[in-house]
Design a protein around this motif. Structure first.
Motif, PDB file in Angstrom:
ATOM      1  N   HIS A  78       0.850  -1.192   0.000  1.00  0.00           N
ATOM      2  CA  HIS A  78       0.000   0.000   0.000  1.00  0.00           C
ATOM      3  C   HIS A  78       0.886   1.242   0.000  1.00  0.00           C
ATOM      4  O   HIS A  78       1.777   1.375   0.840  1.00  0.00           O
ATOM      5  CB  HIS A  78      -0.908   0.023   1.232  1.00  0.00           C
ATOM      6  CG  HIS A  78      -1.914  -1.074   1.273  1.00  0.00           C
ATOM      7  ND1 HIS A  78      -3.113  -1.020   0.606  1.00  0.00           N
ATOM      8  CD2 HIS A  78      -1.879  -2.289   1.890  1.00  0.00           C
ATOM      9  CE1 HIS A  78      -3.795  -2.144   0.814  1.00  0.00           C
ATOM     10  NE2 HIS A  78      -3.055  -2.930   1.588  1.00  0.00           N
ATOM     11  N   GLN A  80       1.052   5.464   0.244  1.00  0.00           N
ATOM     12  CA  GLN A  80       0.275   6.552   0.835  1.00  0.00           C
ATOM     13  C   GLN A  80       1.049   7.857   0.729  1.00  0.00           C
ATOM     14  O   GLN A  80       2.287   7.861   0.745  1.00  0.00           O
ATOM     15  CB  GLN A  80      -0.092   6.278   2.288  1.00  0.00           C
ATOM     16  CG  GLN A  80       1.059   5.848   3.176  1.00  0.00           C
ATOM     17  CD  GLN A  80       1.229   4.344   3.187  1.00  0.00           C
ATOM     18  OE1 GLN A  80       0.268   3.605   3.353  1.00  0.00           O
ATOM     19  NE2 GLN A  80       2.445   3.886   3.013  1.00  0.00           N
ATOM     20  N   SER A 104     -11.991   6.323  -8.808  1.00  0.00           N
ATOM     21  CA  SER A 104     -10.613   6.128  -9.278  1.00  0.00           C
ATOM     22  C   SER A 104      -9.716   7.239  -8.747  1.00  0.00           C
ATOM     23  O   SER A 104     -10.176   8.228  -8.166  1.00  0.00           O
ATOM     24  CB  SER A 104     -10.577   6.132 -10.807  1.00  0.00           C
ATOM     25  OG  SER A 104     -10.870   7.439 -11.291  1.00  0.00           O
ATOM     26  N   THR A 105      -8.428   7.087  -8.968  1.00  0.00           N
ATOM     27  CA  THR A 105      -7.480   8.136  -8.599  1.00  0.00           C
ATOM     28  C   THR A 105      -7.806   9.426  -9.332  1.00  0.00           C
ATOM     29  O   THR A 105      -7.752  10.515  -8.752  1.00  0.00           O
ATOM     30  CB  THR A 105      -6.045   7.688  -8.929  1.00  0.00           C
ATOM     31  OG1 THR A 105      -5.750   6.522  -8.163  1.00  0.00           O
ATOM     32  CG2 THR A 105      -5.045   8.772  -8.589  1.00  0.00           C
ATOM     33  N   HIS A 168      -3.643   4.074  -0.855  1.00  0.00           N
ATOM     34  CA  HIS A 168      -4.135   3.459  -2.089  1.00  0.00           C
ATOM     35  C   HIS A 168      -4.123   1.928  -2.004  1.00  0.00           C
ATOM     36  O   HIS A 168      -3.312   1.343  -1.294  1.00  0.00           O
ATOM     37  CB  HIS A 168      -3.266   3.889  -3.272  1.00  0.00           C
ATOM     38  CG  HIS A 168      -3.301   5.363  -3.534  1.00  0.00           C
ATOM     39  ND1 HIS A 168      -4.147   5.944  -4.452  1.00  0.00           N
ATOM     40  CD2 HIS A 168      -2.586   6.385  -2.991  1.00  0.00           C
ATOM     41  CE1 HIS A 168      -3.942   7.251  -4.470  1.00  0.00           C
ATOM     42  NE2 HIS A 168      -3.003   7.538  -3.595  1.00  0.00           N
ATOM     43  N   THR A 197      -5.373   0.429  -8.126  1.00  0.00           N
ATOM     44  CA  THR A 197      -4.751   1.755  -8.107  1.00  0.00           C
ATOM     45  C   THR A 197      -5.619   2.805  -7.431  1.00  0.00           C
ATOM     46  O   THR A 197      -5.217   3.965  -7.340  1.00  0.00           O
ATOM     47  CB  THR A 197      -4.444   2.218  -9.537  1.00  0.00           C
ATOM     48  OG1 THR A 197      -5.684   2.446 -10.226  1.00  0.00           O
ATOM     49  CG2 THR A 197      -3.617   1.184 -10.290  1.00  0.00           C
ATOM     50  N   SER A 198      -6.793   2.432  -6.958  1.00  0.00           N
ATOM     51  CA  SER A 198      -7.753   3.417  -6.456  1.00  0.00           C
ATOM     52  C   SER A 198      -7.570   3.688  -4.958  1.00  0.00           C
ATOM     53  O   SER A 198      -7.032   2.860  -4.224  1.00  0.00           O
ATOM     54  CB  SER A 198      -9.177   2.930  -6.731  1.00  0.00           C
ATOM     55  OG  SER A 198      -9.398   2.814  -8.125  1.00  0.00           O
ATOM     56  N   PRO A 199      -8.020   4.850  -4.467  1.00  0.00           N
ATOM     57  CA  PRO A 199      -7.852   5.203  -3.058  1.00  0.00           C
ATOM     58  C   PRO A 199      -8.722   4.362  -2.134  1.00  0.00           C
ATOM     59  O   PRO A 199      -9.889   4.111  -2.414  1.00  0.00           O
ATOM     60  CB  PRO A 199      -8.270   6.679  -3.010  1.00  0.00           C
ATOM     61  CG  PRO A 199      -9.163   6.870  -4.193  1.00  0.00           C
ATOM     62  CD  PRO A 199      -8.650   5.942  -5.248  1.00  0.00           C
ATOM     63  N   CYS A 202      -8.825   7.955   3.224  1.00  0.00           N
ATOM     64  CA  CYS A 202      -8.579   9.368   2.931  1.00  0.00           C
ATOM     65  C   CYS A 202      -8.976  10.218   4.133  1.00  0.00           C
ATOM     66  O   CYS A 202      -9.969   9.944   4.806  1.00  0.00           O
ATOM     67  CB  CYS A 202      -9.397   9.783   1.707  1.00  0.00           C
ATOM     68  SG  CYS A 202      -9.224  11.523   1.238  1.00  0.00           S
ATOM     69  N   LEU A 235       0.354   0.460  -8.740  1.00  0.00           N
ATOM     70  CA  LEU A 235       0.087   1.321  -7.602  1.00  0.00           C
ATOM     71  C   LEU A 235       0.898   2.586  -7.811  1.00  0.00           C
ATOM     72  O   LEU A 235       2.097   2.548  -7.971  1.00  0.00           O
ATOM     73  CB  LEU A 235       0.501   0.655  -6.289  1.00  0.00           C
ATOM     74  CG  LEU A 235      -0.364  -0.539  -5.875  1.00  0.00           C
ATOM     75  CD1 LEU A 235       0.189  -1.148  -4.603  1.00  0.00           C
ATOM     76  CD2 LEU A 235      -1.798  -0.126  -5.672  1.00  0.00           C
ATOM     77  N   VAL A 258      -0.937  10.120  -8.399  1.00  0.00           N
ATOM     78  CA  VAL A 258      -1.726   9.213  -7.572  1.00  0.00           C
ATOM     79  C   VAL A 258      -2.039   9.861  -6.257  1.00  0.00           C
ATOM     80  O   VAL A 258      -1.440  10.829  -5.878  1.00  0.00           O
ATOM     81  CB  VAL A 258      -0.991   7.890  -7.343  1.00  0.00           C
ATOM     82  CG1 VAL A 258      -0.813   7.149  -8.636  1.00  0.00           C
ATOM     83  CG2 VAL A 258       0.347   8.091  -6.689  1.00  0.00           C
TER      84      VAL A 258
END
Length: 258
Positions: A78, A80, A104-105, A168, A197-199, A202, A235, A258
């Motif tokens: 992961h 970050q 998505s990012t 991510h 690849t997505s968050p 957050c 990633l 990203v």
């Protein structure tokens, strides 16, 4: 106060004034910042972060748990970052531009902006390390506890209240959207799955008052089981090849936000 007491008090006051005048000025971004990271894209994990900032130095403590644990029998990497330069917020389901159920990012960029500082486990923390999987968090639960140097852009984002921490990498077993959406071409690398690849987590970094821990983003919806078993994922825009035997990672860097 008699004359003798007044005589003693004046030099003491003068010395105190001189000492204050010679002390270094407190920067606009100095302070303690924190966030409770909110869940995105069906993530069932959680996280908290605290930054104690003085000048360009920040004592960082990031703790996450409950994220995707493994990939091809190896710890799931992961990455970050502290993002900034945008609205200083986390995306919501309404930001899902194509309605596929996965933020998505690219969907989130308008809210949290690009990478300012990479929160690595060791070594450099520049945006250039945003793709360095070896320095990312490994597995479903981990802690980053270290002192790092913040560049000017990150310092300004903290002072402006627009610095956002994003972790991510989604778990295909809980990600929102369908299996087809998770496995669709990534917005960072079309040959790779979107979900990887997505968050996942957050939160906006807020200067703490009385030790408060402000809330981060929001959960985006219902978990969806998927059957994706892709042996390759991206990633942070880096190409990751996972060897089935031994889980060895090979990274080819590429430019991406990203």
């Amino acid at each position: 106060m008699n004359k003798k007491m007044r005589f003693l008090a004046v030099p003491a006051l003068a010395l105190s004034t001189v000492a204050m005048a010679g002390a270094p000025a407190m920067a606009a971004h100095d302070g303690t910042y924190s966030s409770t990271l909110g869940q995105l894209n069906g993530t069932t994990g959680s996280g908290t972060i605290t930054l104690d900032v003085t000048g360009d130095q920040a004592k960082v403590k990031l703790q996450v748990s409950g994220l995707a644990e493994t990939f091809m029998d190896a710890p799931y990497p992961h990455v970050q970052h502290i993002h900034g330069g945008a609205q200083g917020t986390c995306p919501t389901p309404a930001d899902d531009a194509n309605g596929d159920g996965i933020l998505s990012t690219t969907d989130g960029a308008a809210s949290y902006g690009g990478i300012l500082t990479t929160l690595t486990t060791s070594g450099a923390t520049t945006p250039a390390e945003g793709l360095n999987l070896a320095l990312g968090g490994q597995g479903g639960s981990y802690t980053i506890d270290r002192t790092i140097t913040l560049d000017e852009a990150t310092q300004k984002a903290l002072a402006a209240g627009t610095a956002v921490v994003v972790v991510h990498g989604l778990d295909p077993a809980t990600a929102t959207g369908t299996a087809e959406a998770f496995s669709a071409p990534s917005d960072l690398e079309p040959s790779l799955p979107l979900g990887a690849t997505s968050p996942a987590l957050c939160g906006t970094l807020v200067e703490s008052q009385m030790g408060d821990m402000p809330a981060g983003g929001a959960d985006t919806g219902v978990a969806q089981e998927t059957g994706s078993n892709t042996a390759m994922l991206a990633l942070g825009g880096g190409l990751l090849l996972a060897a089935a035997a031994g889980g060895t990672y090979v990274v080819r860097r590429r430019s991406a936000d990203v």
